[in-house]
Scaffold this motif. Sequence first.
Motif, PDB file in Angstrom:
ATOM      1  N   LEU A 196       0.830  -1.208   0.000  1.00 53.78           N
ATOM      2  CA  LEU A 196       0.000   0.000   0.000  1.00 53.78           C
ATOM      3  C   LEU A 196       0.862   1.256   0.000  1.00 53.78           C
ATOM      4  O   LEU A 196       0.531   2.245  -0.678  1.00 53.78           O
ATOM      5  CB  LEU A 196      -0.944   0.002   1.201  1.00 53.78           C
ATOM      6  CG  LEU A 196      -1.859   1.217   1.311  1.00 53.78           C
ATOM      7  CD1 LEU A 196      -2.801   1.311   0.109  1.00 53.78           C
ATOM      8  CD2 LEU A 196      -2.650   1.168   2.600  1.00 53.78           C
ATOM      9  N   ALA A 197       1.956   1.244   0.736  1.00 52.03           N
ATOM     10  CA  ALA A 197       2.860   2.398   0.743  1.00 52.03           C
ATOM     11  C   ALA A 197       3.461   2.623  -0.647  1.00 52.03           C
ATOM     12  O   ALA A 197       3.518   3.757  -1.132  1.00 52.03           O
ATOM     13  CB  ALA A 197       3.961   2.203   1.776  1.00 52.03           C
ATOM     14  N   VAL A 198       3.886   1.533  -1.285  1.00 49.79           N
ATOM     15  CA  VAL A 198       4.436   1.641  -2.646  1.00 49.79           C
ATOM     16  C   VAL A 198       3.355   2.138  -3.601  1.00 49.79           C
ATOM     17  O   VAL A 198       3.594   3.016  -4.434  1.00 49.79           O
ATOM     18  CB  VAL A 198       5.021   0.290  -3.112  1.00 49.79           C
ATOM     19  CG1 VAL A 198       5.403   0.328  -4.580  1.00 49.79           C
ATOM     20  CG2 VAL A 198       6.213  -0.085  -2.258  1.00 49.79           C
ATOM     21  N   TYR A 199       2.152   1.596  -3.480  1.00 51.12           N
ATOM     22  CA  TYR A 199       1.019   2.023  -4.307  1.00 51.12           C
ATOM     23  C   TYR A 199       0.776   3.521  -4.158  1.00 51.12           C
ATOM     24  O   TYR A 199       0.588   4.236  -5.144  1.00 51.12           O
ATOM     25  CB  TYR A 199      -0.225   1.231  -3.888  1.00 51.12           C
ATOM     26  CG  TYR A 199      -1.525   1.774  -4.401  1.00 51.12           C
ATOM     27  CD1 TYR A 199      -2.014   1.400  -5.648  1.00 51.12           C
ATOM     28  CD2 TYR A 199      -2.294   2.644  -3.637  1.00 51.12           C
ATOM     29  CE1 TYR A 199      -3.213   1.887  -6.126  1.00 51.12           C
ATOM     30  CE2 TYR A 199      -3.490   3.138  -4.103  1.00 51.12           C
ATOM     31  CZ  TYR A 199      -3.949   2.756  -5.343  1.00 51.12           C
ATOM     32  OH  TYR A 199      -5.142   3.253  -5.816  1.00 51.12           O
ATOM     33  N   SER A 200       0.792   4.003  -2.914  1.00 52.74           N
ATOM     34  CA  SER A 200       0.530   5.422  -2.668  1.00 52.74           C
ATOM     35  C   SER A 200       1.579   6.318  -3.313  1.00 52.74           C
ATOM     36  O   SER A 200       1.262   7.356  -3.890  1.00 52.74           O
ATOM     37  CB  SER A 200       0.481   5.686  -1.159  1.00 52.74           C
ATOM     38  OG  SER A 200      -0.530   4.917  -0.568  1.00 52.74           O
ATOM     39  N   VAL A 201       2.845   5.912  -3.218  1.00 53.39           N
ATOM     40  CA  VAL A 201       3.920   6.694  -3.833  1.00 53.39           C
ATOM     41  C   VAL A 201       3.770   6.704  -5.355  1.00 53.39           C
ATOM     42  O   VAL A 201       3.904   7.754  -5.997  1.00 53.39           O
ATOM     43  CB  VAL A 201       5.304   6.134  -3.415  1.00 53.39           C
ATOM     44  CG1 VAL A 201       6.416   6.742  -4.240  1.00 53.39           C
ATOM     45  CG2 VAL A 201       5.538   6.374  -1.936  1.00 53.39           C
ATOM     46  N   VAL A 202       3.456   5.552  -5.932  1.00 55.71           N
ATOM     47  CA  VAL A 202       3.296   5.471  -7.391  1.00 55.71           C
ATOM     48  C   VAL A 202       2.119   6.319  -7.849  1.00 55.71           C
ATOM     49  O   VAL A 202       2.211   7.042  -8.851  1.00 55.71           O
ATOM     50  CB  VAL A 202       3.144   3.997  -7.844  1.00 55.71           C
ATOM     51  CG1 VAL A 202       2.762   3.903  -9.310  1.00 55.71           C
ATOM     52  CG2 VAL A 202       4.429   3.234  -7.578  1.00 55.71           C
ATOM     53  N   VAL A 203       1.004   6.274  -7.128  1.00 50.54           N
ATOM     54  CA  VAL A 203      -0.155   7.102  -7.491  1.00 50.54           C
ATOM     55  C   VAL A 203       0.221   8.576  -7.450  1.00 50.54           C
ATOM     56  O   VAL A 203      -0.104   9.338  -8.367  1.00 50.54           O
ATOM     57  CB  VAL A 203      -1.360   6.827  -6.564  1.00 50.54           C
ATOM     58  CG1 VAL A 203      -2.422   7.908  -6.711  1.00 50.54           C
ATOM     59  CG2 VAL A 203      -1.972   5.480  -6.873  1.00 50.54           C
ATOM     60  N   CYS A 204       0.910   8.993  -6.402  1.00 54.72           N
ATOM     61  CA  CYS A 204       1.305  10.402  -6.292  1.00 54.72           C
ATOM     62  C   CYS A 204       2.199  10.821  -7.454  1.00 54.72           C
ATOM     63  O   CYS A 204       2.009  11.896  -8.028  1.00 54.72           O
ATOM     64  CB  CYS A 204       2.007  10.659  -4.967  1.00 54.72           C
ATOM     65  SG  CYS A 204       0.900  10.605  -3.558  1.00 54.72           S
ATOM     66  N   HIS A 205       3.146   9.978  -7.804  1.00 55.71           N
ATOM     67  CA  HIS A 205       4.041  10.316  -8.918  1.00 55.71           C
ATOM     68  C   HIS A 205       3.277  10.372 -10.240  1.00 55.71           C
ATOM     69  O   HIS A 205       3.531  11.259 -11.062  1.00 55.71           O
ATOM     70  CB  HIS A 205       5.195   9.316  -9.009  1.00 55.71           C
ATOM     71  CG  HIS A 205       6.274   9.580  -8.013  1.00 55.71           C
ATOM     72  ND1 HIS A 205       7.188  10.588  -8.138  1.00 55.71           N
ATOM     73  CD2 HIS A 205       6.570   8.961  -6.849  1.00 55.71           C
ATOM     74  CE1 HIS A 205       8.007  10.595  -7.114  1.00 55.71           C
ATOM     75  NE2 HIS A 205       7.652   9.604  -6.309  1.00 55.71           N
TER      76      HIS A 205
END
Length: 115
Positions: A71-80
């Motif tokens: 989920l943390a990786v997902y959140s960073v990817v969405v933000c980018h």
Amino acid sequence: MTEYVVRFLVGGVVVSAFAMLGDVLRPKSFAGLFAAAPSVALATLGIAVYRHGADYAALQSQAMVAGAVALAVYSVVVCHLLVRAQLRATPATLLSLFVWLIVAFGLLALVGGQI
């Protein structure tokens, strides 16, 4: 029927305790963080230990950790994707969902969890 009552009571007590903890901390935006995932995870693990034993709960906790990292990786990817690639919300979240799945199942496979 008794199991559902126990789940309801344990879950309610743990959620309420974390909500009170979040209400005491500053900034207030932490209140939602503490009221949601940690309390539900602890209640679920407590019930898993009671019903299925510690080994089963250990597997469940590994899956929870893998899901949290994913989920943390997902959140960073969405933000980018939203900020840097200027994608709209729907394509960014759908693309990131694949990243979440790859990371979550990859971590589970890495630690020997059940897939």
